[in-house]
Design a protein around this motif. Structure first.
Motif, mmCIF file in Angstrom:
data_model
loop_
_atom_site.group_PDB
_atom_site.id
_atom_site.type_symbol
_atom_site.label_atom_id
_atom_site.label_comp_id
_atom_site.label_asym_id
_atom_site.label_seq_id
_atom_site.Cartn_x
_atom_site.Cartn_y
_atom_site.Cartn_z
ATOM 1 N N ALA A 69 9.264 -21.316 2.337
ATOM 2 C CA ALA A 69 9.247 -20.592 3.737
ATOM 3 C C ALA A 69 10.262 -21.438 4.650
ATOM 4 O O ALA A 69 9.778 -22.618 4.932
ATOM 5 N N GLY A 70 11.063 -20.985 5.424
ATOM 6 C CA GLY A 70 12.264 -21.695 6.147
ATOM 7 C C GLY A 70 12.988 -22.611 5.099
ATOM 8 O O GLY A 70 13.149 -24.010 5.289
ATOM 9 N N CYS A 71 13.416 -22.056 4.117
ATOM 10 C CA CYS A 71 14.181 -22.639 3.133
ATOM 11 C C CYS A 71 15.343 -23.648 3.450
ATOM 12 O O CYS A 71 15.742 -24.475 2.823
ATOM 13 N N MET A 93 12.964 -18.026 1.634
ATOM 14 C CA MET A 93 12.746 -17.052 3.006
ATOM 15 C C MET A 93 13.283 -17.890 4.245
ATOM 16 O O MET A 93 12.947 -19.098 4.459
ATOM 17 N N ASP A 94 14.271 -17.127 5.010
ATOM 18 C CA ASP A 94 14.920 -17.961 6.377
ATOM 19 C C ASP A 94 15.096 -16.764 7.375
ATOM 20 O O ASP A 94 15.532 -15.739 6.882
ATOM 21 N N ILE A 95 14.724 -17.555 8.532
ATOM 22 C CA ILE A 95 15.105 -16.288 9.588
ATOM 23 C C ILE A 95 16.981 -16.298 9.978
ATOM 24 O O ILE A 95 17.076 -15.462 10.685
ATOM 25 N N GLN A 96 17.329 -17.289 9.329
ATOM 26 C CA GLN A 96 18.797 -17.357 9.387
ATOM 27 C C GLN A 96 19.502 -16.989 7.901
ATOM 28 O O GLN A 96 19.290 -17.636 7.236
ATOM 29 N N LEU A 97 20.436 -16.024 8.297
ATOM 30 C CA LEU A 97 21.305 -15.335 7.093
ATOM 31 C C LEU A 97 22.129 -16.528 6.662
ATOM 32 O O LEU A 97 22.294 -16.530 5.508
HETATM 33 C C1 LIG Z 1 14.642 -28.285 9.494
HETATM 34 S S1 LIG Z 1 15.046 -26.799 8.415
HETATM 35 C C2 LIG Z 1 14.358 -27.243 6.983
HETATM 36 C C3 LIG Z 1 14.873 -26.605 5.907
HETATM 37 C C4 LIG Z 1 14.196 -26.893 4.541
HETATM 38 N N1 LIG Z 1 12.798 -26.491 4.446
HETATM 39 C C5 LIG Z 1 14.118 -28.276 4.000
HETATM 40 O O1 LIG Z 1 13.429 -28.906 4.012
HETATM 41 O O2 LIG Z 1 15.506 -28.723 3.704
HETATM 42 C C6 LIG Z 1 14.145 -25.491 9.138
HETATM 43 C C7 LIG Z 1 14.555 -24.095 8.597
HETATM 44 O O3 LIG Z 1 13.415 -23.258 8.960
HETATM 45 C C8 LIG Z 1 13.889 -21.924 9.358
HETATM 46 N N2 LIG Z 1 13.149 -21.247 10.222
HETATM 47 C C9 LIG Z 1 12.877 -21.586 11.559
HETATM 48 N N3 LIG Z 1 12.022 -20.568 12.036
HETATM 49 C C10 LIG Z 1 11.408 -19.659 11.074
HETATM 50 C C11 LIG Z 1 10.832 -18.533 10.952
HETATM 51 N N4 LIG Z 1 9.981 -18.134 11.887
HETATM 52 N N5 LIG Z 1 10.903 -17.904 9.781
HETATM 53 C C12 LIG Z 1 11.330 -18.465 8.767
HETATM 54 N N6 LIG Z 1 12.327 -19.627 8.664
HETATM 55 C C13 LIG Z 1 12.246 -20.099 9.769
HETATM 56 C C14 LIG Z 1 15.347 -22.441 10.194
HETATM 57 O O4 LIG Z 1 16.338 -21.197 10.082
HETATM 58 C C15 LIG Z 1 15.697 -23.717 9.422
HETATM 59 O O5 LIG Z 1 16.559 -23.121 8.082
#
Ligand SMILES: C[S@@+](CC[C@H](N)C(=O)[O-])C[C@H]1O[C@@H](n2cnc3c(N)ncnc32)[C@H](O)[C@@H]1O
Length: 207
Positions: A69-71, A93-97
């Motif tokens: 989640a938030g990959c 899963m991510d909120i940003q395409l």
């Molecule tokens: C700092 S990055 C971490 C990425 C990954 N988990 C890692 O450790 O490499 C945070 C990610 O969470 C995603 N994100 C933020 N809010 C979110 C939400 N409500 N649902 C899903 N993804 C979300 C962002 O788009 C971003 O890609």
């Protein structure tokens, strides 16, 4: 010439520190795609947020189904997909395409990743399907953390595990003193905590 290089280096460091302060004290918002390269680094000063340590701590087995989640750009998605093998599956899963596009580019030879462009807390995940879930440096970017954790709890199978990692080097750092009570309210039980003041990984069980 040397003094100009020093000015540029200190200028860039100052800019990054200023940005990180503005970010830390502004309202939560997702890490922009153009900064995804920063997310990819395994910080040399911390252990608990290294991808290899997080993956090892998950006790993954071939055939498991995992939610990342938030990959982001897929720092964890790829090694987890390799670990669960072709019988297993990872939902990235991510909120940003734009972040999912980065994972797709990396996953050219990997066929067990499903992509879900949605925000945690929007109710897009069906119940009791995952063996493991990851929430790695994401929680602080989510305005309604309770709903997000509840959605993960419901999406996990009974006895499924959630791994939460936070590091102080992330402008959205969440202290474990705040995170643990929040997860208890939802119904998670702490199985293990690794790390220190700079970074930690919590392993939580759905009970
Ligand atoms: C700092 S990055 C971490 C990425 C990954 N988990 C890692 O450790 O490499 C945070 C990610 O969470 C995603 N994100 C933020 N809010 C979110 C939400 N409500 N649902 C899903 N993804 C979300 C962002 O788009 C971003 O890609």
């Amino acid at each position: 010439m040397i003094s100009m290089v020093v000015y540029i280096i200190f200028g860039m460091m100052g800019f990054l520190i200023l940005m990180s302060l503005v970010w830390r004290f502004s309202k939560p918002h997702p890490c922009p795609v153009w900064l995804s390269w920063l997310v990819e680094f395994d910080n040399p000063f911390t252990r608990a947020n290294r991808s290899a340590v997080i993956v090892e701590n998950l006790n993954l087995q071939p055939g498991m189904k995992v939610l990342d989640a938030g990959c982001g750009p897929g720092r964890l998605t790829i090694p987890v997909a390799q670990k669960v093998g072709p019988q297993g599956e990872v939902v990235a899963m991510d909120i940003q395409l734009g972040m999912l596009d980065l994972v797709k580019k990396k996953a050219v030879n990997i066929s067990n990743i499903q992509y879900l462009n949605a925000g945690l807390g929007e109710g897009k995940l069906s119940h009791n399907q995952f063996d493991r879930a990851l929430l790695i440096t994401v929680l602080g970017e989510i305005p309604d953390q309770g709903s997000a954790l509840r959605e993960i709890f419901d999406a996990l199978k009974p006895s499924g595990m959630l791994s939460i990692t936070e590091t102080v080097f992330d402008p959205h750092f969440q202290k474990k003193e705040k995170v643990i009570p929040l997860t208890h309210e939802i119904g998670f039980k702490v199985k293990s905590i690794i790390g220190n003041r700079l970074a930690y990984t919590l392993l939580l069980e759905k009970i």
